[in-house]
Design an enzyme around this catalytic site. Structure first.
Site, PDB file in Angstrom:
ATOM      1  CE  LYS A  47      -8.189   5.356   8.751  1.00 18.58           C
ATOM      2  NZ  LYS A  47      -7.008   4.488   8.948  1.00 18.58           N
ATOM      3  CD  GLN A  51      -5.901   2.640  11.909  1.00 16.08           C
ATOM      4  OE1 GLN A  51      -6.625   2.580  10.915  1.00 16.08           O
ATOM      5  NE2 GLN A  51      -5.141   3.695  12.159  1.00 16.08           N
ATOM      6  CG  ASP A  81      -4.517   1.451   4.659  1.00 18.29           C
ATOM      7  OD1 ASP A  81      -4.772   2.657   4.500  1.00 18.29           O
ATOM      8  OD2 ASP A  81      -4.700   0.842   5.729  1.00 18.29           O
TER       9      ASP A  81
HETATM   10  N1  GUN Z   1      -2.038   4.202  11.076  1.00 20.18           N
HETATM   11  C1  GUN Z   1      -1.682   5.479  10.851  1.00 20.18           C
HETATM   12  N2  GUN Z   1      -2.028   5.842   9.591  1.00 20.18           N
HETATM   13  C2  GUN Z   1      -2.617   4.776   9.027  1.00 20.18           C
HETATM   14  C3  GUN Z   1      -3.183   4.546   7.738  1.00 20.18           C
HETATM   15  O1  GUN Z   1      -3.228   5.404   6.846  1.00 20.18           O
HETATM   16  N3  GUN Z   1      -3.688   3.304   7.549  1.00 20.18           N
HETATM   17  C4  GUN Z   1      -3.653   2.352   8.503  1.00 20.18           C
HETATM   18  N4  GUN Z   1      -4.157   1.156   8.211  1.00 20.18           N
HETATM   19  N5  GUN Z   1      -3.128   2.530   9.688  1.00 20.18           N
HETATM   20  C5  GUN Z   1      -2.610   3.744   9.955  1.00 20.18           C
END
Ligand code: GUN
Length: 307
Positions: free
Chosen positions: A63, A106, A129
């Site tokens: 990311k 995350q 998110d």
């Molecule tokens: N953990 C697994 N998928 C995601 C996601 O799309 N966003 C975040 N913040 N954590 C995750």
């Protein structure tokens, strides 16, 4: 759905998530550059990572790399451990920081941290998110808001195969709050008749066999077999698991038994190279949308809506 000539394999068209994600990131980059020329600033993405989950570290690296590629400023906050109060103070600080347009915490968080409290502390206007209850409520009431990245990416892939989803039968396997539930809401908002299968469902194949559009996010490698799939269906595989096979060795696979299902599906996403890159691309799109929204720009309204 016809196959392009040159695709020698029988059955489904392969949906190229990686190629589409690259194009979306290039568009975000152009949007960032345009915003910089007009406002003198660029979007900023703050990423918060707690603990040593190896997969989370890999995702966060991807990311951050993609954000830099898109010209987005990044702010990393990594902790081996931190208590909930410390995390909430950090989020408050990021909420006030004008350089930060989007905040991503995350998941998973360690067990001593209340995930709901933390996700609710992120300002809905910086919720990269789309996990804040306000944005979830917007999605569930078909109002404009930030849409979670993976479902947004899946919908984009699906709509390139089937531009109008109105009236189609859709099935989502998996009812997580990150993927399954928001995916079902997005498909409902598109006019689909949606079934959601989950751990307690009595007859998953009966649900999936009716589906013109099938999204699988169960976290179970190879769960969906050939006879679970309606001929011609669009199949989107969100699963990503590492398996070790005595013959093929260690490899990444999805929740769909790809080699079987591609013989009956109309179109299918590969794993890897399908949904994964789209999740990251949509995070970039969400961050740009939030920046434009914060800059008071009209364009943001179109970007922030769910289509
Ligand atoms: N953990 C697994 N998928 C995601 C996601 O799309 N966003 C975040 N913040 N954590 C995750």
């Amino acid at each position: 759905m016809s196959r392009p000539s040159g695709d020698a394999a029988p059955g489904a068209r392969l949906i190229d998530g990686r190629g589409l994600a690259d194009r979306i990131v290039a568009e975000v980059r152009a949007g960032v550059e345009d915003g910089r020329r007009r406002t003198g600033s660029v979007p900023g993405l703050a990423v918060v990572l707690v603990g040593g989950n190896p997969a989370s570290h890999i995702y966060v690296e991807a990311k951050l790399r993609k954000a830099r590629e898109a010209g987005i400023d990044t702010f990393e906050h990594r902790f081996d451990d931190i208590d909930e109060a410390g995390l909430l103070r950090l989020i408050e600080r990021l909420n006030r920081d004008r350089r930060v347009s989007g905040i991503l915490v995350q998941l998973p968080l360690p067990p001593h941290v209340d995930r709901r409290r933390v996700l609710s502390a992120v300002s809905p206007d910086k919720d990269a998110d789309g996990f804040h209850p306000e944005n979830q409520g917007r999605l569930f009431t078909d109002a404009p808001g930030v849409v979670p990245c993976t479902p947004r990416g899946c919908l984009d892939l699906i709509r390139r195969e089937v531009p109008s989803l109105e009236g189609l039968d859709a099935a989502v396997v998996g009812a997580s709050s990150i993927v399954g539930r928001p995916m079902a809401a997005l498909l409902l908002n598109q006019g689909c008749t949606v079934s959601v299968g989950h751990k307690a469902s009595r007859d998953l194949p009966a649900l999936t066999r009716r589906a013109d559009v099938l999204v699988v996010a169960a976290g179970q490698p190879g769960l969906v077999r050939r006879d679970w799939v309606k001929p011609g269906a669009v199949v989107v595989d969100v699963g990503i698991s590492r398996v070790t096979d005595p013959v093929l060795g260690s490899r990444i696979v999805g929740d769909v038994a790809f080699d079987e299902v591609r013989e009956v599906a109309g179109a299918i996403t590969p794993v890897p190279g399908g949904v994964g890159p789209m999740t990251v691309a949509m995070l970039m799109a969400n961050t740009l949308d939030l920046f434009l929204g914060a800059a008071g720009e009209r364009g943001a309204a179109a970007l922030l809506c769910q289509g």
